[in-house]
Motif scaffolding. Structure first.
Motif, mmCIF file in Angstrom:
data_model
loop_
_atom_site.group_PDB
_atom_site.id
_atom_site.type_symbol
_atom_site.label_atom_id
_atom_site.label_comp_id
_atom_site.label_asym_id
_atom_site.label_seq_id
_atom_site.Cartn_x
_atom_site.Cartn_y
_atom_site.Cartn_z
ATOM 1 N N LEU A 55 11.339 64.045 19.159
ATOM 2 C CA LEU A 55 11.707 64.860 18.001
ATOM 3 C C LEU A 55 11.316 64.144 16.711
ATOM 4 O O LEU A 55 10.740 64.750 15.796
ATOM 5 N N PHE A 56 11.605 62.857 16.628
ATOM 6 C CA PHE A 56 11.257 62.068 15.449
ATOM 7 C C PHE A 56 9.737 62.030 15.248
ATOM 8 O O PHE A 56 9.249 62.208 14.140
ATOM 9 N N ILE A 57 8.993 61.826 16.323
ATOM 10 C CA ILE A 57 7.527 61.797 16.243
ATOM 11 C C ILE A 57 7.003 63.159 15.778
ATOM 12 O O ILE A 57 6.077 63.230 14.959
ATOM 13 N N SER A 58 7.594 64.239 16.276
ATOM 14 C CA SER A 58 7.139 65.574 15.864
ATOM 15 C C SER A 58 7.331 65.780 14.362
ATOM 16 O O SER A 58 6.488 66.385 13.702
ATOM 17 N N MET A 59 8.433 65.258 13.827
ATOM 18 C CA MET A 59 8.664 65.385 12.385
ATOM 19 C C MET A 59 7.670 64.539 11.594
ATOM 20 O O MET A 59 7.199 64.963 10.538
ATOM 21 N N ILE A 60 7.340 63.363 12.103
ATOM 22 C CA ILE A 60 6.337 62.521 11.439
ATOM 23 C C ILE A 60 4.968 63.209 11.435
ATOM 24 O O ILE A 60 4.227 63.132 10.456
ATOM 25 N N LEU A 61 4.644 63.910 12.527
ATOM 26 C CA LEU A 61 3.364 64.615 12.606
ATOM 27 C C LEU A 61 3.262 65.741 11.578
ATOM 28 O O LEU A 61 2.158 66.133 11.192
ATOM 29 N N MET A 62 4.383 66.266 11.120
ATOM 30 C CA MET A 62 4.366 67.341 10.128
ATOM 31 C C MET A 62 4.289 66.827 8.687
ATOM 32 O O MET A 62 4.035 67.596 7.760
ATOM 33 N N VAL A 63 4.464 65.520 8.488
ATOM 34 C CA VAL A 63 4.448 64.954 7.141
ATOM 35 C C VAL A 63 3.075 65.086 6.454
ATOM 36 O O VAL A 63 3.013 65.480 5.287
ATOM 37 N N PRO A 64 1.953 64.786 7.127
ATOM 38 C CA PRO A 64 0.663 64.893 6.427
ATOM 39 C C PRO A 64 0.368 66.287 5.874
ATOM 40 O O PRO A 64 -0.139 66.419 4.754
ATOM 41 N N VAL A 65 0.693 67.331 6.622
ATOM 42 C CA VAL A 65 0.431 68.684 6.131
ATOM 43 C C VAL A 65 1.341 68.997 4.941
ATOM 44 O O VAL A 65 0.926 69.674 3.999
ATOM 45 N N ALA A 66 2.556 68.485 4.963
ATOM 46 C CA ALA A 66 3.467 68.698 3.838
ATOM 47 C C ALA A 66 2.957 67.976 2.596
ATOM 48 O O ALA A 66 2.937 68.546 1.494
ATOM 49 N N ILE A 67 2.515 66.748 2.756
ATOM 50 C CA ILE A 67 1.981 65.988 1.618
ATOM 51 C C ILE A 67 0.738 66.661 1.067
ATOM 52 O O ILE A 67 0.591 66.845 -0.152
ATOM 53 N N ASP A 68 -0.177 67.051 1.950
ATOM 54 C CA ASP A 68 -1.411 67.699 1.514
ATOM 55 C C ASP A 68 -1.107 69.007 0.782
ATOM 56 O O ASP A 68 -1.639 69.255 -0.302
ATOM 57 N N GLY A 69 -0.259 69.823 1.359
ATOM 58 C CA GLY A 69 0.064 71.106 0.735
ATOM 59 C C GLY A 69 0.800 70.964 -0.584
ATOM 60 O O GLY A 69 0.480 71.656 -1.555
ATOM 61 N N LEU A 70 1.773 70.068 -0.635
ATOM 62 C CA LEU A 70 2.561 69.912 -1.863
ATOM 63 C C LEU A 70 1.770 69.263 -2.988
ATOM 64 O O LEU A 70 1.881 69.687 -4.145
ATOM 65 N N THR A 71 0.962 68.244 -2.671
ATOM 66 C CA THR A 71 0.168 67.621 -3.735
ATOM 67 C C THR A 71 -0.898 68.578 -4.255
ATOM 68 O O THR A 71 -1.261 68.534 -5.423
#
Length: 110
Positions: A55-71
């Protein structure tokens, strides 16, 4: 392509084209859906544990798309379709793992 307008913005400048035909979804969504499908296919051959670490790894995998989209959304930088696809692909894998864990947890509770 009429249906896809409800699941993606489909902006031409953020979409892939093949022979002057626009993909039905943007580059990031193409990555998401590709990641989902690839994971589901590979997971049918290679099972793994669905525990807290996963579960923790799955959340880490979603971080790059969040950073890319938000920036990109807030303006410090403009992303490229290649980056959108790669981060979407990684995020799609993280999302499907996350959803499988949550669904399994809900089914076990019921």
């Amino acid at each position: 392509m009429e249906f896809t307008k409800y699941i993606c913005h489909r902006k031409p400048e953020r979409s892939f084209f093949i022979k002057d035909h626009q993909f039905p979804v943007c580059a990031r969504c193409t990555g998401f859906y590709t990641g989902l499908i690839v994971y589901l296919i590979l997971n049918s051959f290679y099972e793994h544990a669905y525990d807290f670490n996963t579960l923790f790894i799955s959340m880490i995998l979603m971080v790059p798309v969040a950073i890319d989209g938000l920036t990109q959304y807030f303006g410090p930088r403009e992303s490229t379709n290649s980056i959108r696809f790669v981060t979407g692909f990684i995020g799609g894998i993280g999302l499907i793992i996350f959803l499988k864990i949550i669904i399994r947890w809900i089914l076990n509770v019921l």
